[in-house]
Design a protein around this motif. Structure first.
Motif, short mmCIF file in Angstrom:
data_model
loop_
_atom_site.label_atom_id
_atom_site.label_comp_id
_atom_site.label_asym_id
_atom_site.label_seq_id
_atom_site.Cartn_x
_atom_site.Cartn_y
_atom_site.Cartn_z
N GLY A 107 -18.39 1.65 18.88
CA GLY A 107 -18.05 0.24 18.73
C GLY A 107 -18.17 -0.51 20.04
O GLY A 107 -18.67 -1.63 20.09
N VAL A 108 -17.72 0.13 21.13
CA VAL A 108 -17.81 -0.50 22.45
C VAL A 108 -19.28 -0.70 22.82
O VAL A 108 -19.69 -1.77 23.28
CB VAL A 108 -17.10 0.37 23.51
CG1 VAL A 108 -17.38 -0.17 24.90
CG2 VAL A 108 -15.61 0.42 23.25
N LEU A 145 -16.20 6.97 17.25
CA LEU A 145 -16.30 5.67 16.57
C LEU A 145 -15.93 4.54 17.52
O LEU A 145 -16.60 3.52 17.57
CB LEU A 145 -15.39 5.65 15.35
CG LEU A 145 -15.93 6.36 14.11
CD1 LEU A 145 -14.85 6.46 13.06
CD2 LEU A 145 -17.13 5.60 13.57
N ALA A 146 -14.85 4.76 18.29
CA ALA A 146 -14.42 3.72 19.22
C ALA A 146 -15.48 3.49 20.28
O ALA A 146 -15.82 2.35 20.60
CB ALA A 146 -13.09 4.10 19.86
N ARG A 147 -16.04 4.57 20.82
CA ARG A 147 -17.05 4.42 21.87
C ARG A 147 -18.31 3.75 21.32
O ARG A 147 -18.96 2.96 22.00
CB ARG A 147 -17.41 5.77 22.48
CG ARG A 147 -16.35 6.23 23.45
CD ARG A 147 -16.63 7.61 23.99
NE ARG A 147 -15.43 8.20 24.53
CZ ARG A 147 -14.99 7.99 25.76
NH1 ARG A 147 -15.68 7.23 26.58
NH2 ARG A 147 -13.88 8.55 26.17
N TRP A 203 -2.60 11.47 3.63
CA TRP A 203 -3.47 12.37 4.40
C TRP A 203 -2.99 13.81 4.22
O TRP A 203 -1.80 14.07 4.26
CB TRP A 203 -3.39 12.03 5.89
CG TRP A 203 -4.41 11.06 6.33
CD1 TRP A 203 -4.38 9.72 6.15
CD2 TRP A 203 -5.61 11.34 7.04
NE1 TRP A 203 -5.48 9.14 6.70
CE2 TRP A 203 -6.26 10.11 7.26
CE3 TRP A 203 -6.21 12.51 7.51
CZ2 TRP A 203 -7.47 10.01 7.93
CZ3 TRP A 203 -7.41 12.40 8.18
CH2 TRP A 203 -8.03 11.16 8.38
N THR A 212 -12.63 9.88 15.91
CA THR A 212 -12.10 8.55 16.24
C THR A 212 -12.58 8.11 17.61
O THR A 212 -12.93 6.94 17.82
CB THR A 212 -10.56 8.55 16.24
OG1 THR A 212 -10.10 9.57 17.10
CG2 THR A 212 -10.01 8.78 14.86
N ASP A 213 -12.65 9.08 18.53
CA ASP A 213 -13.13 8.76 19.87
C ASP A 213 -14.57 8.26 19.82
O ASP A 213 -14.93 7.25 20.43
CB ASP A 213 -13.03 10.00 20.74
CG ASP A 213 -13.43 9.71 22.17
OD1 ASP A 213 -12.70 8.95 22.82
OD2 ASP A 213 -14.47 10.24 22.62
N ALA A 245 -21.15 -3.60 21.14
CA ALA A 245 -20.88 -4.96 21.58
C ALA A 245 -22.10 -5.57 22.26
O ALA A 245 -22.30 -6.77 22.25
CB ALA A 245 -19.68 -4.98 22.53
N PHE A 294 -10.88 15.37 13.96
CA PHE A 294 -10.43 14.00 13.72
C PHE A 294 -10.40 13.19 15.02
O PHE A 294 -10.92 12.08 15.09
CB PHE A 294 -9.04 14.02 13.07
CG PHE A 294 -8.42 12.66 12.90
CD1 PHE A 294 -8.89 11.79 11.93
CD2 PHE A 294 -7.37 12.25 13.71
CE1 PHE A 294 -8.33 10.54 11.78
CE2 PHE A 294 -6.80 11.00 13.56
CZ PHE A 294 -7.29 10.14 12.60
N MET A 302 0.86 -1.20 0.00
CA MET A 302 0.00 0.00 0.00
C MET A 302 0.89 1.24 0.00
O MET A 302 1.83 1.33 0.77
CB MET A 302 -0.88 -0.01 1.25
CG MET A 302 -2.04 0.95 1.18
SD MET A 302 -2.99 0.89 2.69
CE MET A 302 -3.79 -0.68 2.56
N SER A 303 0.58 2.17 -0.86
CA SER A 303 1.40 3.38 -0.92
C SER A 303 1.01 4.30 0.23
O SER A 303 0.08 4.03 0.98
CB SER A 303 1.21 4.08 -2.25
OG SER A 303 -0.14 4.42 -2.40
N ASP A 304 1.69 5.38 0.36
CA ASP A 304 1.41 6.35 1.41
C ASP A 304 -0.05 6.78 1.31
O ASP A 304 -0.56 7.05 0.24
CB ASP A 304 2.33 7.57 1.24
CG ASP A 304 2.59 8.20 2.58
OD1 ASP A 304 1.60 8.59 3.22
OD2 ASP A 304 3.76 8.29 2.98
N SER A 305 -0.75 6.79 2.46
CA SER A 305 -2.18 7.07 2.38
C SER A 305 -2.46 8.53 2.04
O SER A 305 -3.59 8.88 1.70
CB SER A 305 -2.86 6.68 3.68
OG SER A 305 -2.27 7.35 4.76
N ARG A 342 -22.20 -12.38 22.70
CA ARG A 342 -21.73 -11.86 24.00
C ARG A 342 -22.82 -11.95 25.05
O ARG A 342 -22.57 -12.26 26.22
CB ARG A 342 -21.31 -10.41 23.85
CG ARG A 342 -20.00 -10.26 23.11
CD ARG A 342 -19.66 -8.80 22.91
NE ARG A 342 -18.76 -8.63 21.79
CZ ARG A 342 -17.45 -8.78 21.87
NH1 ARG A 342 -16.89 -9.07 23.02
NH2 ARG A 342 -16.70 -8.65 20.81
#
Lengths: 267, 236
Positions: free
Chosen positions: A28-29, A24-26, A6, A21-22, A32, A17, A1-4, A38
């Protein structure tokens, strides 16, 4: 993969940003909890832990009460004992409730308090165990209807937990499913012992545990195959099996048993 | 008599058998580790029995500073767990308030671990939590700003070496440093004893375009674990 590639972010964009990301992660949690694997894991594990502690506590309660109430029939009256002790005001009352005469030696009042408290705990634990098992059964019947019919909803739940997910169970070869959970026996097998005939979940089926030992392996192999198809039906949106198909499986088990009425000769 | 600290990089130093990083969030320990003040700087202990990177830094036969990323660089951490090692890398690469402008992308698949990792990331700008499968390049690609100068992989899967080669091929910058933590027990599905499993991993790395600089046995700090220090040769 070449340099993305950004672009350089300025301060505001950098803040956006990291906020994104925060989140999206939360998310995702939080998602669950939407995962039935689960949820079934929590329920089924809670139920089996409750079952384990119930067995210990109930046995202790019965033995403890039986020590004082020597006339008690520990097998015939077993189910009444925790309730009777929990609701009585003294050991004499408990004896009366259980229909026997008052004991010769009585516990001190502190001892009685401890005994009654323990019995109350057992009664409460019984209720909690039933709730957890009922909830497990309900979820399993909904999540894996066909497998629940073949091995029972609690067994089906246990299998999914052992396989760490319905998908993994559905993709497992039937041979792995046959020994699922018999990890100790499999480890021994790698060191030269004979292979295990069946997993604990399969053994708990009356078709296997009530059969003579020389056909257990054959029936377990057959049942594992059926379970494997059943979970695939459930996972890949097949048509759930009806009573007729379950009856056919039971007939086939019967056939296998009838074909081998005598133990094999030792050669 | 206190030992003289040896500087391994901007934010990492060694004092005898212990490692310290410059705490990016003053006054807070991530997992209850010791902190100490040295004039205006607060240092946070990096426990080598809990972090394989720290253990490798202590046990390497080469210069330990070669294994560390530069402050302000882009780092990829696959298998971040709750982020205790990640926090030390972040201390060094980003610094307080990310004044170095670094980026540490921490990938973890388990929501339970990610829960703790998001709490950590909200206090540490520059640390990017990614809930996803660290074996799949496109799960990681949207989050990382450029190719990585430094990457570390610590997953509990078999075939770690193959995954590492794949991910390094996708993300590691030519000239970049890679660390691969290998646990013998995780490779149990492959045949043979622990040593032959490590051999197999070494062979896979050797056949790739990566160059193995050193193979560090963590015995004593973390038994049956090995860290491979690799380099992706720069292309001219």
């Amino acid at each position: 993969m070449s340099d993305s590639g950004w672009p350089e972010l300025d301060e505001d964009e950098q803040a956006l940003f990291s906020e994104a990301t925060d989140r999206l992660a939360r998310r995702g949690v939080a998602d669950a909890a939407a995962d039935f694997d689960r949820r079934l894991d929590m329920l089924s594990s809670a139920a089996s832990e409750l079952r384990a502690s119930w067995t210990t506590s109930e046995a202790r309660c019965v033995e403890w009460a039986g020590l004082f109430l020597a006339e008690l029939d520990l097998d015939g009256q077993r189910r009444e004992i925790p309730c009777a002790v929990a609701e009585a005001g003294s050991i004499d009352e408990a004896a009366k409730a259980l229909g026997i005469s008052a004991p010769e030696h009585k516990p001190s009042s502190a001892e009685w308090e401890a005994l009654r408290g323990h019995a109350r705990g057992v009664v409460e634990l019984t209720g909690r165990l039933e709730t957890a098992e009922d909830a497990t059964r309900e979820l399993a019947r909904e999540y894996v209807p066909t497998l629940s019919r073949v091995v029972g909803p609690l067994g089906a739940a246990k299998m999914i937990v052992l396989a760490r997910g319905r998908e993994r169970l559905a993709r497992m070869p039937s041979g792995s499913l046959q020994v699922l959970g018999a990890s100790g026996a499999m480890a021994a097998h790698r060191r030269g012992a004979p292979p295990p005939k069946h997993s604990p979940t399969l053994f708990s089926l009356p078709q296997i545990s009530k059969s003579p030992r020389w056909v257990r392996g054959k029936i377990a192999r057959f049942m594992a195959g059926k379970c494997s198809i059943a979970v695939r039906v459930d996972h890949f949106d097949g048509e759930p099996w009806d009573e007729e198909q379950i009856a056919e499986i039971n007939r086939e088990c019967e056939n296998i048993r009838n074909r081998f009425p005598k133990p094999p000769k030792r050669g | 008599m206190p030992r003289r600290p040896v500087k391994l990089g901007w934010g990492v130093r060694r004092e005898g058998r212990s490692l310290w990083t410059r705490n990016a969030v003053r006054g807070i320990s991530v997992r209850g580790e010791r902190r100490k003040r040295d004039s205006r700087i607060e240092w946070r202990a990096w426990d080598p029995t809990r972090s394989k990177v720290a253990a490798a830094l202590l046990l390497t036969g080469n210069d330990a500073s070669d294994m560390l990323p530069e402050p302000g660089s882009t780092c990829l951490y696959l298998g971040a767990s709750t982020g205790s090692t990640v926090s030390h890398i972040h201390d060094h690469v980003c610094g307080a308030g990310n004044h170095h402008g670094g980026q540490v992308v921490a990938v973890e698949i388990s929501p339970r671990m990610m829960r703790d990792l998001t709490a950590l990331a909200s206090k540490r700008p520059g640390l990017v939590p990614v809930l996803g499968d660290a074996r799949i390049p496109y799960a990681v690609a949207p989050y990382i700003r450029s190719q990585a100068d430094w990457m570390h992989q610590d997953l509990s899967i078999a075939d770690q070496a193959q995954t590492f080669v794949k991910m390094a091929g996708a993300f590691l910058k030519p000239g970049g440093t890679g660390l691969l933590s290998l646990k013998a027990a995780s490779e149990r599905s492959s045949d043979g004893d622990d040593d032959s499993r490590f051999e197999k991993a070494a062979r896979i790395l050797g056949e790739s375009e990566l160059e193995v600089v050193e193979r560090i046995d963590l015995a004593g700090l973390e038994d049956q674990h090995i860290v491979f220090h690799v380099l992706l040769p720069a292309t001219d």
